[in-house]
Design a protein around this motif. Structure first.
Motif: not given
Length: 527
Positions: A344, A348, A358
């Motif tokens: 993750e 990002r 995003l």
């Protein structure tokens, strides 16, 4: 005669630029090998034949391409506007322009070649416009003035028989001159001596007379100027939109593949048993949950390490026999959070480094709306507007060149884009209605909402004398947006299903379409 200096300069420039372009395409197509710290793990994963790629980086390119849509290519002069319409239609430019935008987004560079269509008498009857990727075409710029093109080279491989090929090349110059070069059959074209002028085939008359081409027929006047137009997002050559995301995608690949390597251990944990050799007979103990007869070895797979020479066998479902039988247990598999959390973070980071919102990486997750959406999209929208400005000049030049080929002495072209961001949420239309009530011109309101200038103009011209119609249209759009939002929430909560939602939406659309003087949805882009 062998290759000229310009030909060899162009061929070398193509060769040197190719690796970076191939790498850009590989990342977009998810064809990048993972780098392993352990050679043993690399071999183990390769033997499985499994691929676990998640090319988030492709969204960086796709997001840009989805916003680069030409609304119209026209001219203030009626005859030129009609000619442009015919060129657009004949060359299927809706699709061709999309391909050019995709290439320039993937590679950073793309090219459009514009050439006249001639009849048997040599008269111009039309214009050909076709895109090329930078793997085969490259413009070489003047060393003294980097804004001026010295020439453009196009190279390709052409079959001439069963499993036999030749390499072809064409050089285009700003004065319209073109040179055509070729190699001999099956020549690699790697040294200047491989190349020779490419003469046209002899002409055979009806009576059998053969007319050989002139010795200088490999040089021709292709057009009244350089017919190749370079799309790029930087100078002198562009940069792939996803270039800054390569490292993040490498991290995602590494983490995801390693995570997949531990998934089997989640289902079949690796166990151990401590035995006492003095008191325990382990000869009949089956060391695995999986009998070898269940999975006979593949005779074509080559030699493998069966592990039969050791009681310490690692793998899903295996038992590690540690003499003594003092204790039994299992080894805990790796916590998925160890991998999913960094994945993750990498995604990002990719979004930040490439100026990609995003929420575009996960459209199924929580989506921002209204002012929050506009704030998150602002840097990306600014990037799209910059790309539109950069590519407008090149599109303008290419279409002006097409009009010149068609005989227009003073071409005038107007390239228009769909808005970089379309605002269609309830909050945006509520704000639009407030602006209308405060006296902001309705034309300006619709332009800010992302509708094209031509669309707004046609709507305004179709209105009656009732000044309240456009205001009512804004209210209709706000009502529609609010209704869709509430119905979508009901589907999410399980109160209604998709079929029931569709049944509720259709009457609303019919009613609003019937009463509104303007279409509910924007018109299709293009000509």
């Amino acid at each position: 005669m062998t290759a000229s200096d310009d030909l060899w300069v162009g061929l070398e420039a193509l060769r040197k630029a190719r690796p970076a372009y191939v790498q850009a395409a590989a990342y977009y197509d998810d064809d990048v090998p993972e780098v392993f710290a352990s050679a043993r793990f690399r071999r183990a994963l390769q033997r499985t034949g499994m691929e676990f790629g998640k090319p988030f980086i492709a969204m960086v390119v796709d997001a840009v391409v989805s916003r680069l849509k030409i609304a119209a290519v026209t001219s203030p002069h009626k005859d030129q506007a009609e000619a442009l319409k015919q060129v657009w239609k004949a060359n299927k430019m809706r699709r061709e322009s999309l391909q050019v935008h995709r290439w320039v987004s993937i590679y950073g560079d793309a090219y459009l070649i514009v050439l006249p269509v001639l009849d048997d008498a040599g008269n111009i009857t039309g214009v050909d416009m076709f895109g090329n990727d930078p793997l085969t075409v490259r413009t070489i710029y003047d060393a003294e003035n980097p804004r001026e093109a010295a020439f453009t080279i196009k190279r390709w491989c052409e079959p001439v028989g069963l499993d036999r090929t030749v390499h072809r090349a064409e050089l285009y110059y700003p004065d319209g001159r073109a040179e055509r070069w070729t190699t001999k059959v099956d020549s690699a074209g790697t040294v200047p001596g491989d190349w020779n002028p490419w003469l046209p085939d002899p002409i055979v008359e009806a009576d059998g007379t053969v007319i050989e081409p002139d010795d200088d027929a490999w040089i021709m006047q292709a057009a009244p100027g350089l017919p190749v137009f370079h799309f790029r997002n930087d100078q002198p050559y562009g940069v792939p939109e996803h270039r800054r995301g390569y490292g993040s995608q490498n991290s995602v690949n590494k983490l995801d593949n390693t995570h997949m390597g531990t998934v089997d251990y989640q289902g079949w944990p690796q166990r151990y048993a401590l035995t006492d050799t003095a008191t325990t007979d382990t000869g009949d103990l089956e060391p695995s949950d999986f009998d070898d007869d269940m999975f006979p070895p593949d005779p074509d797979a080559g030699p493998t390490d069966t592990g039969d020479d050791s009681s310490l066998k690692g793998g899903p479902g295996e038992v590690m026999l540690l003499r003594g039988f003092k204790q039994v247990g299992q080894f805990d598999a790796a916590d998925p959070k160890v991998f999913l959390g960094p994945i993750e973070f990498s995604v990002r980071a990719m979004g930040v480094l490439t100026t990609t919102p995003l929420h575009l990486f996960d459209p199924s997750g929580e989506q921002p709306s209204g002012q929050s959406l506009r704030a998150q999209d602002a840097p990306f929208t600014e990037k799209i507007e910059e790309r539109q400005e950069e590519y407008t000049d090149t599109w303008d030049e290419s279409y002006s060149f097409a009009l010149t080929l068609l005989g227009f002495a003073e071409p005038s072209v107007d390239v228009r884009w769909h808005a970089a961001q379309t605002l269609d949420d309830k909050e945006s239309w509520d704000t639009a209605k407030v602006k209308s009530d405060l006296g902001v011109p309705l034309r300006q309101i619709h332009l800010e909402a992302g509708y094209g200038e031509d669309q707004v103009q046609s709507w305004l011209e179709s209105q009656t004398d009732d000044p309240g119609e456009l205001s009512r249209h804004l209210a209709d759009l706000a009502t529609l947006s609010e209704s869709l939002q509430r119905i979508g929430t009901a589907v999410t909560l399980g109160a209604i299903d998709q079929g029931q939602a569709q049944a509720l939406i259709e009457p609303i659309l019919k009613a609003l379409t019937a009463k509104s003087p303007l279409p509910i949805e924007p018109a299709p882009e293009g000509q």
